[in-house]
Write a protein that holds these residues in place. Structure first.
Motif, PDB file in Angstrom:
ATOM      1  N   THR A  77       0.859  -1.181   0.000  1.00 10.36           N
ATOM      2  CA  THR A  77       0.000   0.000   0.000  1.00 10.36           C
ATOM      3  C   THR A  77       0.891   1.225   0.000  1.00 10.36           C
ATOM      4  O   THR A  77       2.018   1.188   0.499  1.00 10.36           O
ATOM      5  CB  THR A  77      -0.928   0.033   1.233  1.00 10.36           C
ATOM      6  N   ASP A  93      -1.309   7.657  -2.596  1.00  4.53           N
ATOM      7  CA  ASP A  93      -1.487   7.962  -4.008  1.00  4.53           C
ATOM      8  C   ASP A  93      -2.081   9.355  -4.120  1.00  4.53           C
ATOM      9  O   ASP A  93      -3.296   9.524  -4.082  1.00  4.53           O
ATOM     10  CB  ASP A  93      -2.394   6.914  -4.650  1.00  4.53           C
ATOM     11  N   GLY A 145      -5.622   9.775  -1.365  1.00  5.26           N
ATOM     12  CA  GLY A 145      -5.896   8.453  -1.908  1.00  5.26           C
ATOM     13  C   GLY A 145      -4.834   7.452  -1.489  1.00  5.26           C
ATOM     14  O   GLY A 145      -3.735   7.827  -1.078  1.00  5.26           O
ATOM     15  N   GLY A 160      -3.078   3.809  -2.916  1.00  5.13           N
ATOM     16  CA  GLY A 160      -2.929   2.778  -3.933  1.00  5.13           C
ATOM     17  C   GLY A 160      -2.596   1.461  -3.253  1.00  5.13           C
ATOM     18  O   GLY A 160      -2.029   1.438  -2.169  1.00  5.13           O
ATOM     19  N   GLU A 219      -4.955  -4.930  -8.182  1.00  5.79           N
ATOM     20  CA  GLU A 219      -4.341  -3.608  -8.057  1.00  5.79           C
ATOM     21  C   GLU A 219      -5.434  -2.559  -8.148  1.00  5.79           C
ATOM     22  O   GLU A 219      -6.414  -2.738  -8.875  1.00  5.79           O
ATOM     23  CB  GLU A 219      -3.318  -3.397  -9.173  1.00  5.79           C
ATOM     24  N   ARG A 257      -6.994   1.559  -6.420  1.00  5.02           N
ATOM     25  CA  ARG A 257      -6.852   2.825  -5.689  1.00  5.02           C
ATOM     26  C   ARG A 257      -8.126   3.088  -4.909  1.00  5.02           C
ATOM     27  O   ARG A 257      -9.239   2.908  -5.416  1.00  5.02           O
ATOM     28  CB  ARG A 257      -6.612   3.943  -6.688  1.00  5.02           C
ATOM     29  N   ALA A 309     -10.066   6.109  -3.091  1.00  5.39           N
ATOM     30  CA  ALA A 309     -10.095   7.571  -3.003  1.00  5.39           C
ATOM     31  C   ALA A 309     -11.480   8.004  -2.543  1.00  5.39           C
ATOM     32  O   ALA A 309     -12.318   7.170  -2.183  1.00  5.39           O
ATOM     33  CB  ALA A 309      -9.746   8.186  -4.350  1.00  5.39           C
ATOM     34  N   THR A 355     -13.707   2.982  -4.592  1.00  4.75           N
ATOM     35  CA  THR A 355     -12.515   2.139  -4.610  1.00  4.75           C
ATOM     36  C   THR A 355     -12.476   1.418  -5.942  1.00  4.75           C
ATOM     37  O   THR A 355     -13.423   0.716  -6.303  1.00  4.75           O
ATOM     38  CB  THR A 355     -12.549   1.110  -3.463  1.00  4.75           C
TER      39      THR A 355
END
Length: 200
Positions: free
Chosen positions: A149, A152, A156, A158, A171, A173, A175, A179
């Motif tokens: 993790t 981002d 956020g 990632g 994979e 993100r 925010a 999600t």
């Protein structure tokens, strides 16, 4: 003496003649050569028009998915910034992840659902720290080595999860609004889920 010279000359040519015969006959197969000897019949000989072509993997609906899934563009595909004549796609193919198909695709979709469900409470609370996301993903049973993790941007997180060693990777993100997560099957010439920095 003449007879000896002629015999030696013929013996010297013998390897050349054998090599030529071997080279012209090597790999030659004619229809019916094995017929009657337990081999293939003339009708079983493969012709160029009957040669097998690579098949495209078929996908089927996974549990909880509609019968006609719509393909989603991958966030992993690099976008060329140079003209196509400079072989960008060829030179950067090592960065394009493998798509999942069949049962592995269903496994990836299930993992995406679990990851989103684990991170959704954090997103609703506005808890966008890498450590909180790591703890939530570890709560799914993934070890510290399987979860990455990182912050981002300013608001956020990632994440990258190696679901199994096949690999099946998730994979995405987390925010403010939602999600996002995608599953894929690793990269060419590379083990694990992290994107390689170099290839060949």
């Amino acid at each position: 003496m003449t007879t000896i010279r002629t015999a030696r000359g013929r013996l010297a040519l013998l390897p050349v003649v054998l090599l030529a015969a071997w080279a012209t006959g090597c790999g030659t197969k004619h229809a019916g050569d094995d017929a009657g000897a337990g081999g293939a019949s003339p009708s079983a000989v493969v012709t160029p028009s009957a040669a097998a072509t690579p098949s495209t993997p078929t996908d089927f609906p996974c549990p909880g998915e509609s019968p006609t899934p719509t393909p989603r563009p991958s966030s992993h595909t690099p976008s060329p910034t140079a003209p196509p004549t400079d072989h960008y796609a060829e030179n950067h193919g090592f960065m394009v992840p493998f798509a999942l198909h069949g049962k592995r695709r269903c496994q990836g979709l299930a993992a995406v659902g679990r990851v989103r469900a684990a991170l959704e409470p954090l997103r609703r609370r506005g808890d966008f720290t890498a450590e909180s996301a790591r703890r939530a993903l570890a709560g799914l049973g993934y070890s510290a080595g399987q979860v990455q993790t990182y912050q981002d941007g300013t608001a956020g997180v990632g994440f990258l999860v190696e679901v199994d060693e096949y690999p099946v990777c998730v994979e995405g993100r987390m925010a403010g609004a939602r999600t996002e997560a995608d599953a894929f099957g690793g990269y060419p010439d590379h083990t694990g889920c992290d994107q390689p920095s170099g290839g060949h």
